[in-house]
Design a protein around this motif. Sequence first.
Motif, PDB file in Angstrom:
ATOM      1  N   LEU A  65       0.817  -1.212   0.000  1.00  0.00           N
ATOM      2  CA  LEU A  65       0.000   0.000   0.000  1.00  0.00           C
ATOM      3  C   LEU A  65       0.850   1.261   0.000  1.00  0.00           C
ATOM      4  CD1 LEU A  65      -2.845  -0.958   2.511  1.00  0.00           C
ATOM      5  CD2 LEU A  65      -2.973  -0.819   0.029  1.00  0.00           C
ATOM      6  N   ASP A  66       2.036   1.223   0.621  1.00  0.00           N
ATOM      7  CA  ASP A  66       2.883   2.410   0.712  1.00  0.00           C
ATOM      8  C   ASP A  66       3.711   2.629  -0.542  1.00  0.00           C
ATOM      9  OD1 ASP A  66       1.935   2.847   3.296  1.00  0.00           O
ATOM     10  OD2 ASP A  66       3.521   1.590   4.164  1.00  0.00           O
ATOM     11  N   SER A  67       4.413   1.582  -1.004  1.00  0.00           N
ATOM     12  CA  SER A  67       5.350   1.751  -2.115  1.00  0.00           C
ATOM     13  C   SER A  67       4.781   1.357  -3.473  1.00  0.00           C
ATOM     14  CB  SER A  67       6.615   0.930  -1.849  1.00  0.00           C
ATOM     15  OG  SER A  67       6.310  -0.456  -1.905  1.00  0.00           O
ATOM     16  N   GLY A  68       3.699   0.595  -3.499  1.00  0.00           N
ATOM     17  CA  GLY A  68       3.149   0.122  -4.772  1.00  0.00           C
ATOM     18  C   GLY A  68       3.918  -1.055  -5.349  1.00  0.00           C
ATOM     19  N   GLU A  69       4.932  -1.496  -4.627  1.00  0.00           N
ATOM     20  CA  GLU A  69       5.745  -2.624  -5.091  1.00  0.00           C
ATOM     21  C   GLU A  69       4.947  -3.921  -4.967  1.00  0.00           C
ATOM     22  OE1 GLU A  69       9.675  -5.031  -3.572  1.00  0.00           O
ATOM     23  OE2 GLU A  69       9.504  -2.894  -3.091  1.00  0.00           O
ATOM     24  N   ARG A  70       5.062  -4.763  -5.993  1.00  0.00           N
ATOM     25  CA  ARG A  70       4.373  -6.052  -5.975  1.00  0.00           C
ATOM     26  C   ARG A  70       5.353  -7.155  -5.593  1.00  0.00           C
ATOM     27  NH1 ARG A  70      -0.048  -6.543 -10.823  1.00  0.00           N
ATOM     28  NH2 ARG A  70      -1.298  -4.767 -10.136  1.00  0.00           N
ATOM     29  N   GLN A  71       4.822  -8.116  -4.861  1.00  0.00           N
ATOM     30  CA  GLN A  71       5.614  -9.291  -4.534  1.00  0.00           C
ATOM     31  C   GLN A  71       4.710 -10.514  -4.443  1.00  0.00           C
ATOM     32  OE1 GLN A  71       7.792  -9.144  -0.862  1.00  0.00           O
ATOM     33  NE2 GLN A  71       6.169  -8.102   0.215  1.00  0.00           N
ATOM     34  N   ARG A  72       5.332 -11.638  -4.626  1.00  0.00           N
ATOM     35  CA  ARG A  72       4.626 -12.917  -4.596  1.00  0.00           C
ATOM     36  C   ARG A  72       4.953 -13.594  -3.272  1.00  0.00           C
ATOM     37  NH1 ARG A  72       5.714 -18.269  -6.593  1.00  0.00           N
ATOM     38  NH2 ARG A  72       3.821 -19.155  -7.473  1.00  0.00           N
ATOM     39  N   LEU A  73       3.911 -13.935  -2.498  1.00  0.00           N
ATOM     40  CA  LEU A  73       4.088 -14.641  -1.234  1.00  0.00           C
ATOM     41  C   LEU A  73       3.554 -16.060  -1.390  1.00  0.00           C
ATOM     42  CD1 LEU A  73       2.938 -11.897   1.306  1.00  0.00           C
ATOM     43  CD2 LEU A  73       5.277 -12.527   0.683  1.00  0.00           C
ATOM     44  N   ARG A  74       4.422 -17.038  -1.143  1.00  0.00           N
ATOM     45  CA  ARG A  74       4.028 -18.439  -1.280  1.00  0.00           C
ATOM     46  C   ARG A  74       3.106 -18.855  -0.142  1.00  0.00           C
ATOM     47  NH1 ARG A  74      10.118 -19.702  -2.570  1.00  0.00           N
ATOM     48  NH2 ARG A  74      10.209 -18.579  -0.629  1.00  0.00           N
ATOM     49  N   LEU A  75       2.101 -19.637  -0.501  1.00  0.00           N
ATOM     50  CA  LEU A  75       1.173 -20.214   0.472  1.00  0.00           C
ATOM     51  C   LEU A  75       1.589 -21.646   0.750  1.00  0.00           C
ATOM     52  CD1 LEU A  75      -2.239 -19.048  -0.995  1.00  0.00           C
ATOM     53  CD2 LEU A  75      -1.229 -18.315   1.148  1.00  0.00           C
ATOM     54  N   SER A  76       1.817 -21.956   1.987  1.00  0.00           N
ATOM     55  CA  SER A  76       2.161 -23.314   2.375  1.00  0.00           C
ATOM     56  C   SER A  76       1.255 -23.720   3.532  1.00  0.00           C
ATOM     57  CB  SER A  76       3.632 -23.391   2.792  1.00  0.00           C
ATOM     58  OG  SER A  76       3.917 -24.671   3.289  1.00  0.00           O
ATOM     59  N   PRO A  77       0.502 -24.806   3.371  1.00  0.00           N
ATOM     60  CA  PRO A  77      -0.391 -25.226   4.463  1.00  0.00           C
ATOM     61  C   PRO A  77       0.364 -25.602   5.736  1.00  0.00           C
ATOM     62  CG  PRO A  77      -0.472 -26.787   2.626  1.00  0.00           C
ATOM     63  CD  PRO A  77       0.394 -25.656   2.204  1.00  0.00           C
ATOM     64  N   GLU A  78       1.653 -25.886   5.631  1.00  0.00           N
ATOM     65  CA  GLU A  78       2.451 -26.183   6.810  1.00  0.00           C
ATOM     66  C   GLU A  78       2.740 -24.920   7.626  1.00  0.00           C
ATOM     67  OE1 GLU A  78       3.259 -27.421   3.756  1.00  0.00           O
ATOM     68  OE2 GLU A  78       2.511 -29.426   4.237  1.00  0.00           O
ATOM     69  N   LEU A  79       2.712 -23.765   6.968  1.00  0.00           N
ATOM     70  CA  LEU A  79       3.061 -22.515   7.635  1.00  0.00           C
ATOM     71  C   LEU A  79       1.867 -21.621   7.918  1.00  0.00           C
ATOM     72  CD1 LEU A  79       6.269 -21.531   5.623  1.00  0.00           C
ATOM     73  CD2 LEU A  79       6.063 -23.013   7.625  1.00  0.00           C
ATOM     74  N   THR A  80       0.791 -21.790   7.143  1.00  0.00           N
ATOM     75  CA  THR A  80      -0.362 -20.898   7.237  1.00  0.00           C
ATOM     76  C   THR A  80      -1.666 -21.679   7.207  1.00  0.00           C
ATOM     77  OG1 THR A  80       0.887 -19.281   5.954  1.00  0.00           O
ATOM     78  CG2 THR A  80      -1.460 -18.879   6.185  1.00  0.00           C
ATOM     79  N   ARG A  81      -2.557 -21.339   8.119  1.00  0.00           N
ATOM     80  CA  ARG A  81      -3.907 -21.924   8.113  1.00  0.00           C
ATOM     81  C   ARG A  81      -4.867 -20.814   7.715  1.00  0.00           C
ATOM     82  NH1 ARG A  81      -7.372 -22.163  12.516  1.00  0.00           N
ATOM     83  NH2 ARG A  81      -5.574 -21.823  13.846  1.00  0.00           N
ATOM     84  N   LEU A  82      -5.538 -20.984   6.577  1.00  0.00           N
ATOM     85  CA  LEU A  82      -6.474 -19.981   6.084  1.00  0.00           C
ATOM     86  C   LEU A  82      -7.780 -20.053   6.869  1.00  0.00           C
ATOM     87  CD1 LEU A  82      -5.891 -20.320   2.254  1.00  0.00           C
ATOM     88  CD2 LEU A  82      -5.173 -18.445   3.699  1.00  0.00           C
ATOM     89  N   GLN A  83      -8.313 -18.908   7.232  1.00  0.00           N
ATOM     90  CA  GLN A  83      -9.587 -18.818   7.935  1.00  0.00           C
ATOM     91  C   GLN A  83     -10.726 -18.483   6.977  1.00  0.00           C
ATOM     92  OE1 GLN A  83      -8.570 -20.165  10.718  1.00  0.00           O
ATOM     93  NE2 GLN A  83      -9.158 -18.612  12.202  1.00  0.00           N
ATOM     94  N   VAL A  84     -10.386 -17.962   5.804  1.00  0.00           N
ATOM     95  CA  VAL A  84     -11.384 -17.594   4.795  1.00  0.00           C
ATOM     96  C   VAL A  84     -11.032 -18.299   3.487  1.00  0.00           C
ATOM     97  CG1 VAL A  84     -11.841 -15.338   5.842  1.00  0.00           C
ATOM     98  CG2 VAL A  84     -10.109 -15.527   4.072  1.00  0.00           C
ATOM     99  N   PRO A  85     -11.994 -18.469   2.602  1.00  0.00           N
ATOM    100  CA  PRO A  85     -11.692 -19.091   1.307  1.00  0.00           C
ATOM    101  C   PRO A  85     -10.739 -18.228   0.480  1.00  0.00           C
ATOM    102  CG  PRO A  85     -14.071 -18.957   1.680  1.00  0.00           C
ATOM    103  CD  PRO A  85     -13.418 -18.180   2.769  1.00  0.00           C
ATOM    104  N   LEU A  86      -9.912 -18.872  -0.313  1.00  0.00           N
ATOM    105  CA  LEU A  86      -8.960 -18.141  -1.161  1.00  0.00           C
ATOM    106  C   LEU A  86      -9.665 -17.176  -2.104  1.00  0.00           C
ATOM    107  CD1 LEU A  86      -6.318 -20.844  -2.151  1.00  0.00           C
ATOM    108  CD2 LEU A  86      -5.950 -18.802  -0.786  1.00  0.00           C
ATOM    109  N   ALA A  87     -10.843 -17.542  -2.578  1.00  0.00           N
ATOM    110  CA  ALA A  87     -11.576 -16.700  -3.526  1.00  0.00           C
ATOM    111  C   ALA A  87     -11.962 -15.356  -2.909  1.00  0.00           C
ATOM    112  CB  ALA A  87     -12.818 -17.432  -4.006  1.00  0.00           C
TER     113      ALA A  87
END
Length: 172
Positions: free
Chosen positions: A72-94
């Motif tokens: 939001l500050d710099s406008g720079e884009r980056q790709r963050l990998r999703l790994s179920p071992e590291l992150t548990r989603l609480q909402v659907p990806l969509a």
Amino acid sequence: MIRSTLCSLRNFSALAPLLQVALVSFVLGLVFVLIEAWTSTLVDYGLEGASPDSLSAWVVRVEAGALLVEDLDSGERQRLRLSPELTRLQVPLAQLPGQPLVLSHLRGYLLGCTRDDQPWCVARCDSAEQCQQRLRERESCLGMLGFAWLGSLVCLLAHGLGSRRFYRHSAP
């Protein structure tokens, strides 16, 4: 291949078929033990010495196994990998694209995210060492090892129970 190699050994082909399967399963288990011992310390995910970082970003889109986010500050884009071992989603990806989130990440791996102080995804590790250990566990051969040795045990038990029944019925 393993069975043919073992058949070349002395008296292997003279064993009962269940004992042959048990022996082959046991040998496969030993192979998995060696693979596990060799690879468990060699896998490096580039997390050594890293510390979690955070940023406020828009989720541009969800890709296969990753989120493309724009700071939001710099406008720079980056790709963050999703790994179920590291992150548990609480909402659907969509539901993620187009949302402004506060993201915590560790060298390109998404850990946690919140929107309006509500958790949308929860980190399953807090440090680089914990995260690296969780990623290593994913690629472990221990499941295959357990399955191979369980197969050996089942075959041995089936052979033992089968031969007992045979001897009981053949007695006069």
